[in-house]
Write a protein that holds these residues in place. Sequence first.
Motif, PDB file in Angstrom:
ATOM      1  N   ARG A 156      74.461  36.507  32.930  1.00 30.78           N
ATOM      2  CA  ARG A 156      73.258  36.874  33.665  1.00 30.78           C
ATOM      3  C   ARG A 156      73.625  37.186  35.120  1.00 30.78           C
ATOM      4  O   ARG A 156      73.126  38.148  35.695  1.00 30.78           O
ATOM      5  CB  ARG A 156      72.236  35.724  33.618  1.00 30.78           C
ATOM      6  CG  ARG A 156      70.844  36.196  33.177  1.00 30.78           C
ATOM      7  CD  ARG A 156      69.810  35.113  33.372  1.00 30.78           C
ATOM      8  NE  ARG A 156      70.189  33.828  32.794  1.00 30.78           N
ATOM      9  CZ  ARG A 156      70.067  33.542  31.486  1.00 30.78           C
ATOM     10  NH1 ARG A 156      69.608  34.442  30.649  1.00 30.78           N
ATOM     11  NH2 ARG A 156      70.427  32.356  31.029  1.00 30.78           N
TER      12      ARG A 156
ATOM     13  N   GLU B  76      76.335  32.624  28.615  1.00 29.94           N
ATOM     14  CA  GLU B  76      75.074  33.316  28.887  1.00 29.94           C
ATOM     15  C   GLU B  76      74.723  33.312  30.365  1.00 29.94           C
ATOM     16  O   GLU B  76      74.371  34.334  30.935  1.00 29.94           O
ATOM     17  CB  GLU B  76      73.941  32.659  28.094  1.00 29.94           C
ATOM     18  CG  GLU B  76      74.063  32.928  26.610  1.00 29.94           C
ATOM     19  CD  GLU B  76      73.354  31.883  25.788  1.00 29.94           C
ATOM     20  OE1 GLU B  76      72.405  31.271  26.312  1.00 29.94           O
ATOM     21  OE2 GLU B  76      73.760  31.672  24.636  1.00 29.94           O
ATOM     22  N   GLU B  77      74.866  32.136  30.935  1.00 27.66           N
ATOM     23  CA  GLU B  77      74.465  32.026  32.325  1.00 27.66           C
ATOM     24  C   GLU B  77      75.334  32.911  33.212  1.00 27.66           C
ATOM     25  O   GLU B  77      74.835  33.637  34.070  1.00 27.66           O
ATOM     26  CB  GLU B  77      74.577  30.573  32.777  1.00 27.66           C
ATOM     27  CG  GLU B  77      73.874  30.328  34.090  1.00 27.66           C
ATOM     28  CD  GLU B  77      73.968  28.864  34.504  1.00 27.66           C
ATOM     29  OE1 GLU B  77      73.680  28.575  35.660  1.00 27.66           O
ATOM     30  OE2 GLU B  77      74.347  28.026  33.649  1.00 27.66           O
TER      31      GLU B  77
ATOM     32  N   GLU C 298      87.801  33.221  43.464  1.00 27.17           N
ATOM     33  CA  GLU C 298      88.015  33.540  44.871  1.00 27.17           C
ATOM     34  C   GLU C 298      89.417  33.111  45.280  1.00 27.17           C
ATOM     35  O   GLU C 298      90.053  32.302  44.602  1.00 27.17           O
ATOM     36  CB  GLU C 298      86.960  32.862  45.733  1.00 27.17           C
ATOM     37  CG  GLU C 298      86.617  31.469  45.290  1.00 27.17           C
ATOM     38  CD  GLU C 298      85.369  30.931  45.979  1.00 27.17           C
ATOM     39  OE1 GLU C 298      85.489  29.847  46.543  1.00 27.17           O
ATOM     40  OE2 GLU C 298      84.319  31.587  45.947  1.00 27.17           O
TER      41      GLU C 298
ATOM     42  N   ARG D  11      86.410  30.028  31.792  1.00 31.30           N
ATOM     43  CA  ARG D  11      85.001  30.393  31.659  1.00 31.30           C
ATOM     44  C   ARG D  11      84.128  29.144  31.604  1.00 31.30           C
ATOM     45  O   ARG D  11      83.160  29.007  32.343  1.00 31.30           O
ATOM     46  CB  ARG D  11      84.803  31.227  30.390  1.00 31.30           C
ATOM     47  CG  ARG D  11      83.401  31.801  30.282  1.00 31.30           C
ATOM     48  CD  ARG D  11      83.130  32.307  28.877  1.00 31.30           C
ATOM     49  NE  ARG D  11      83.041  31.189  27.959  1.00 31.30           N
ATOM     50  CZ  ARG D  11      83.588  31.162  26.750  1.00 31.30           C
ATOM     51  NH1 ARG D  11      84.276  32.195  26.310  1.00 31.30           N
ATOM     52  NH2 ARG D  11      83.455  30.114  25.976  1.00 31.30           N
ATOM     53  N   ALA D  12      84.495  28.212  30.709  1.00 30.62           N
ATOM     54  CA  ALA D  12      83.632  27.055  30.460  1.00 30.62           C
ATOM     55  C   ALA D  12      83.585  26.101  31.645  1.00 30.62           C
ATOM     56  O   ALA D  12      82.549  25.519  31.935  1.00 30.62           O
ATOM     57  CB  ALA D  12      84.101  26.314  29.211  1.00 30.62           C
ATOM     58  N   ALA D  13      84.704  25.949  32.342  1.00 30.06           N
ATOM     59  CA  ALA D  13      84.741  24.975  33.429  1.00 30.06           C
ATOM     60  C   ALA D  13      84.181  25.545  34.724  1.00 30.06           C
ATOM     61  O   ALA D  13      84.027  24.824  35.699  1.00 30.06           O
ATOM     62  CB  ALA D  13      86.172  24.482  33.653  1.00 30.06           C
ATOM     63  N   GLY D  14      83.872  26.842  34.740  1.00 31.77           N
ATOM     64  CA  GLY D  14      83.277  27.431  35.931  1.00 31.77           C
ATOM     65  C   GLY D  14      84.219  27.460  37.119  1.00 31.77           C
ATOM     66  O   GLY D  14      83.844  27.090  38.232  1.00 31.77           O
ATOM     67  N   ILE D  15      85.459  27.906  36.895  1.00 28.73           N
ATOM     68  CA  ILE D  15      86.407  28.022  38.005  1.00 28.73           C
ATOM     69  C   ILE D  15      86.028  29.243  38.841  1.00 28.73           C
ATOM     70  O   ILE D  15      85.818  30.330  38.307  1.00 28.73           O
ATOM     71  CB  ILE D  15      87.848  28.135  37.465  1.00 28.73           C
ATOM     72  CG1 ILE D  15      88.245  26.805  36.821  1.00 28.73           C
ATOM     73  CG2 ILE D  15      88.818  28.513  38.577  1.00 28.73           C
ATOM     74  CD1 ILE D  15      89.569  26.822  36.119  1.00 28.73           C
ATOM     75  N   ALA D  16      85.916  29.035  40.157  1.00 27.78           N
ATOM     76  CA  ALA D  16      85.441  30.104  41.035  1.00 27.78           C
ATOM     77  C   ALA D  16      86.464  31.236  41.134  1.00 27.78           C
ATOM     78  O   ALA D  16      87.667  30.983  41.210  1.00 27.78           O
ATOM     79  CB  ALA D  16      85.151  29.538  42.420  1.00 27.78           C
TER      80      ALA D  16
ATOM     81  N   THR E  12      78.145  30.165  23.481  1.00 20.10           N
ATOM     82  CA  THR E  12      77.380  29.263  24.319  1.00 20.10           C
ATOM     83  C   THR E  12      78.174  29.001  25.588  1.00 20.10           C
ATOM     84  O   THR E  12      79.364  28.771  25.545  1.00 20.10           O
ATOM     85  CB  THR E  12      77.194  27.924  23.600  1.00 20.10           C
ATOM     86  OG1 THR E  12      76.843  28.227  22.265  1.00 20.10           O
ATOM     87  CG2 THR E  12      76.117  27.103  24.257  1.00 20.10           C
ATOM     88  N   GLY E  13      77.504  29.037  26.676  1.00 17.28           N
ATOM     89  CA  GLY E  13      78.213  28.762  27.916  1.00 17.28           C
ATOM     90  C   GLY E  13      78.408  30.022  28.720  1.00 17.28           C
ATOM     91  O   GLY E  13      78.504  29.979  29.934  1.00 17.28           O
TER      92      GLY E  13
END
Lengths: 412, 119
Positions: A89, A85-86, A171, A164-169, A82-83
């Motif tokens: 995509r 998937e997005e 860049e 992954r879970a925290a959405g670190i960019a 979970t987490g």
Amino acid sequence: MSEATPDEAAAAVARDSYGRLIAYLAARSHDIAAAEDALGDAFAAALKHWPVDGVPDAPEAWLLTTARRRLHDRWRHGQVETGAEETLRIVFSELATVAPETQFPDERLKLMFVCAHPAIDPAARSALMLQTVLGLDAARIASAFLVAPATLAQRLVRAKTKIRAAGIAFEVPREDEWPERLADVLEAIYAAYGTGWDDVAGTDPRTSGLAEEALTLAAMLARLVPDAAEAWGLVALIAFCQSRAAARRNAAGDYVPLAAQDPASWDGELLAVGEASLQKAVALGVPGAFQVEAAIQSAHTQRRLGASVPDGAIVALYDALVALQPTVGARVSRACAVGAADGAEAGLTALAALAAGDVRGYQPYWAALAHLAAAAGDAETARDARARAVGLSTDPAVRRFLAQGAEGGLRK
Amino acid sequence: MEYMLLFYQPTSDFADRADPAKAGDYMAGWMSYVQAVQAAGIVKSGAGLQPPATATTLRVSEGRRRVQDGPFADAKEQLGGFFVIDVPDLDTALTWAARAPCAATGGVEVRPALPPRAV
């Protein structure tokens, strides 16, 4: 490539391109663990298919395509936590538009900056970079950082999950965020260089080429952040050390200490890179530990110009280094420099200032004590210290050198 | 990605809210922050909360409800409000967190939300 056996071809790609492949896949999936799994599967597939079908013309592209397919399969079959998937995509929309058939961008620095994000556990940052970007295994990294492999493995898993879970960019951060992250990236590159350097014999396949790769990464980083003095300082330091990598062994494979090395056996091109980088760093006017260490290396190479080693200046540089970072390593090296400049007694006094608990298992301390005590005429202390140093050395040639009680410089 | 910004505030913040002499400045700081977040079009939901003294904590053990006066944890900083925002990545969320008035007095926890289950 056509003459290489499939196994050799796979090993060559693994050695030369592992970090670039992981960085490319992770920059798109935002999931380092998934990228590692997919690339692992791709290497397994290569070892199965290449012996039958032959080694492809572009082995990297073959591996990348296979790894992307694995990522896609994982996604389709829902074997994704979970987490993720997005993000996956997003990956496939991106991967569909980018076709890295033969060329793909080098995004290792991007991945290193992600690993150095302040939201990541500081104790995991450098290790994470060594594992993902340089492909070092956890056991190897654990020994470099003096932690239990199980503890380290757990930290690495947690850090990857967090990214992954925290959405670190993925860049390269803005300039105002460099100070926060650059130090960790520099530290990891230097640790990678040290790990490669320790393999003096160059026989360990896990670290072969690591020293050169560290120099490449340091140079890439300095070009990316040209106003960061310490980035140039690291390039200079690595270039100076690497210039005499080959001089550490004679034809018989015996260890040759710095003072006994023939300056003609040093690599002139790398020395020039070192000098030029050090000048760039110093011109920026922001002193730092890597610059001071590079300056010490530079001073040691004066011998190639026919000058004698400026012992007094080297002590002054070590004083500056100890002021910047009073590590045990810096203080032991300073004691050796004091010994060379002011005599063995003075060196022994400097060594004596170190706490016993800090040096118990530190090989360079015992090697330095053996050398200075022998020079001061204290044969008994020298003999005992030499025995400790031999016991703490892992390199057979260094053990041989110490066991013979040979004289000479002791710095790496 | 959706992130929850949890605003943690010290007792002094809650006291300022209730002090007629200080409430004006205190609320003005939060109002301009809230307006900026709203204007950015990233807010999914959010609320300011009444002081911790108004909290009631419930636990069920051995099938019995145990209701207690006060907040869940007895800490120096207490939850004073939250936003759920939709932004591209952690650093963007951190930038918004840094602008909250309580970033300087207490702290802001930034937590990614679980994504909605894909069908």
